[in-house]
Design a protein around this motif. Structure first.
Motif, PDB file in Angstrom:
ATOM      1  N   SER A 105       0.827  -1.212   0.000  1.00  0.00           N
ATOM      2  CA  SER A 105       0.000   0.000   0.000  1.00  0.00           C
ATOM      3  C   SER A 105       0.857   1.255   0.000  1.00  0.00           C
ATOM      4  O   SER A 105       0.559   2.232  -0.686  1.00  0.00           O
ATOM      5  N   SER A 106       1.937   1.232   0.784  1.00  0.00           N
ATOM      6  CA  SER A 106       2.810   2.412   0.846  1.00  0.00           C
ATOM      7  C   SER A 106       3.539   2.622  -0.478  1.00  0.00           C
ATOM      8  O   SER A 106       3.740   3.755  -0.911  1.00  0.00           O
ATOM      9  N   LEU A 107       3.903   1.521  -1.136  1.00  0.00           N
ATOM     10  CA  LEU A 107       4.597   1.633  -2.421  1.00  0.00           C
ATOM     11  C   LEU A 107       3.655   2.095  -3.532  1.00  0.00           C
ATOM     12  O   LEU A 107       4.078   2.777  -4.465  1.00  0.00           O
ATOM     13  N   GLU A 108       2.393   1.728  -3.422  1.00  0.00           N
ATOM     14  CA  GLU A 108       1.406   2.189  -4.416  1.00  0.00           C
ATOM     15  C   GLU A 108       1.215   3.700  -4.333  1.00  0.00           C
ATOM     16  O   GLU A 108       0.824   4.346  -5.296  1.00  0.00           O
ATOM     17  N   GLU A 109       1.479   4.267  -3.168  1.00  0.00           N
ATOM     18  CA  GLU A 109       1.380   5.722  -2.965  1.00  0.00           C
ATOM     19  C   GLU A 109       2.785   6.309  -2.742  1.00  0.00           C
ATOM     20  O   GLU A 109       2.940   7.304  -2.037  1.00  0.00           O
ATOM     21  N   GLN A 173      10.033   1.872   9.724  1.00  0.00           N
ATOM     22  CA  GLN A 173      11.384   2.168   9.225  1.00  0.00           C
ATOM     23  C   GLN A 173      11.639   1.493   7.882  1.00  0.00           C
ATOM     24  O   GLN A 173      12.167   2.104   6.951  1.00  0.00           O
ATOM     25  N   VAL A 174      11.255   0.222   7.791  1.00  0.00           N
ATOM     26  CA  VAL A 174      11.446  -0.518   6.533  1.00  0.00           C
ATOM     27  C   VAL A 174      10.575   0.099   5.424  1.00  0.00           C
ATOM     28  O   VAL A 174      11.002   0.236   4.281  1.00  0.00           O
ATOM     29  N   MET A 175       9.348   0.496   5.787  1.00  0.00           N
ATOM     30  CA  MET A 175       8.452   1.125   4.814  1.00  0.00           C
ATOM     31  C   MET A 175       9.086   2.373   4.227  1.00  0.00           C
ATOM     32  O   MET A 175       9.091   2.573   3.009  1.00  0.00           O
ATOM     33  N   LEU A 180      11.704   5.273  -0.182  1.00  0.00           N
ATOM     34  CA  LEU A 180      12.815   6.130  -0.619  1.00  0.00           C
ATOM     35  C   LEU A 180      13.819   5.382  -1.495  1.00  0.00           C
ATOM     36  O   LEU A 180      14.832   5.946  -1.903  1.00  0.00           O
ATOM     37  N   GLY A 181      13.536   4.110  -1.777  1.00  0.00           N
ATOM     38  CA  GLY A 181      14.398   3.334  -2.669  1.00  0.00           C
ATOM     39  C   GLY A 181      15.700   2.871  -2.042  1.00  0.00           C
ATOM     40  O   GLY A 181      16.646   2.519  -2.737  1.00  0.00           O
ATOM     41  N   LYS A 182      15.760   2.850  -0.695  1.00  0.00           N
ATOM     42  CA  LYS A 182      16.987   2.426  -0.014  1.00  0.00           C
ATOM     43  C   LYS A 182      17.040   0.912   0.161  1.00  0.00           C
ATOM     44  O   LYS A 182      18.088   0.354   0.468  1.00  0.00           O
ATOM     45  N   ILE A 183      15.894   0.266   0.019  1.00  0.00           N
ATOM     46  CA  ILE A 183      15.817  -1.208   0.030  1.00  0.00           C
ATOM     47  C   ILE A 183      15.227  -1.630  -1.308  1.00  0.00           C
ATOM     48  O   ILE A 183      14.159  -1.168  -1.683  1.00  0.00           O
TER      49      ILE A 183
END
Length: 204
Positions: A105-109, A173-175, A180-183
């Motif tokens: 959900s967070s990645l979709e937004e 934190q992981v979200m 931010l594209g760090k993972i």
């Protein structure tokens, strides 16, 4: 039926104006970022009269927190999924799916969430809103932990509220790092690792 059939023409017009301002706000925040966005830009894009935005929202921070609520609804829906497992395996499967859906959900937004991250750092109003969002999730997780402790599936020596905070903060934190594209790991692998760590420590 949403009740709008009972509203007057003026009330319907006001609802539409508010919706236009929120949509315009989303576009302006995405284009300019939180700090550079202005109410004047939002008003102009919404094609509303000069100063109309201030009739509906105190400032851009107020408008943005309203947008955040809309964005978070998907995540609220995930958190509200029924959680009444009868075994550790069932709990693992449900937690894994919830974790995956939360991250998805967070990645979709993703683009809006980047603006949320920026806004939290510069606006006390937005930071307070985010803290309220956190508290809502933590209350739900605490309730789930208490359920599995009472059902004899989880270690009852753990403080449910404290573990709930730790679990949410780890996911948060992981979200942010995903947004931010760090993972760049596979979303399923990320979710599985988090769930194994959480359930491995909490469940019997």
């Amino acid at each position: 039926m949403d009740g709008s059939e009972h509203l007057s023409k003026r009330q319907l017009q006001a609802l539409q104006t508010r919706e236009n301002l929120l949509n315009a706000g989303r576009s302006v925040f995405l284009e300019k970022g939180f700090q550079k966005a202005t109410m004047t830009q939002i008003n102009k894009l919404a094609h509303t009269g000069y100063g109309t935005a201030y009739v509906y929202f105190k400032n851009k921070d107020d408008l943005f927190t309203e947008l955040m609520e809309t964005i978070m609804q998907k995540m609220y829906d995930v958190a509200a999924l029924p959680f009444k497992p009868s075994s550790k395996e069932e709990a693992f499967a449900q937690i894994l799916e919830q974790t995956r859906l939360f991250m998805k959900s967070s990645l979709e937004e993703k683009e809006v969430m980047k603006v949320v991250k920026e806004a939290i750092g510069v606006s006390a109003i937005v930071e307070e809103k985010w803290n309220n969002i956190r508290a809502r999730f933590i209350r739900g997780i605490t309730k789930d932990i208490l359920f599995v402790q009472e059902a004899g599936l989880a270690n009852e020596k753990f403080d449910a509220s404290l573990i709930a905070k730790g679990w949410f903060y780890m996911n948060e934190q992981v979200m942010w790092e995903l947004v931010l594209g760090k993972i760049e790991d596979d979303l399923n692998a990320v979710s599985e690792n988090l769930t194994m760590l959480y359930t491995g420590g909490l469940y019997k």
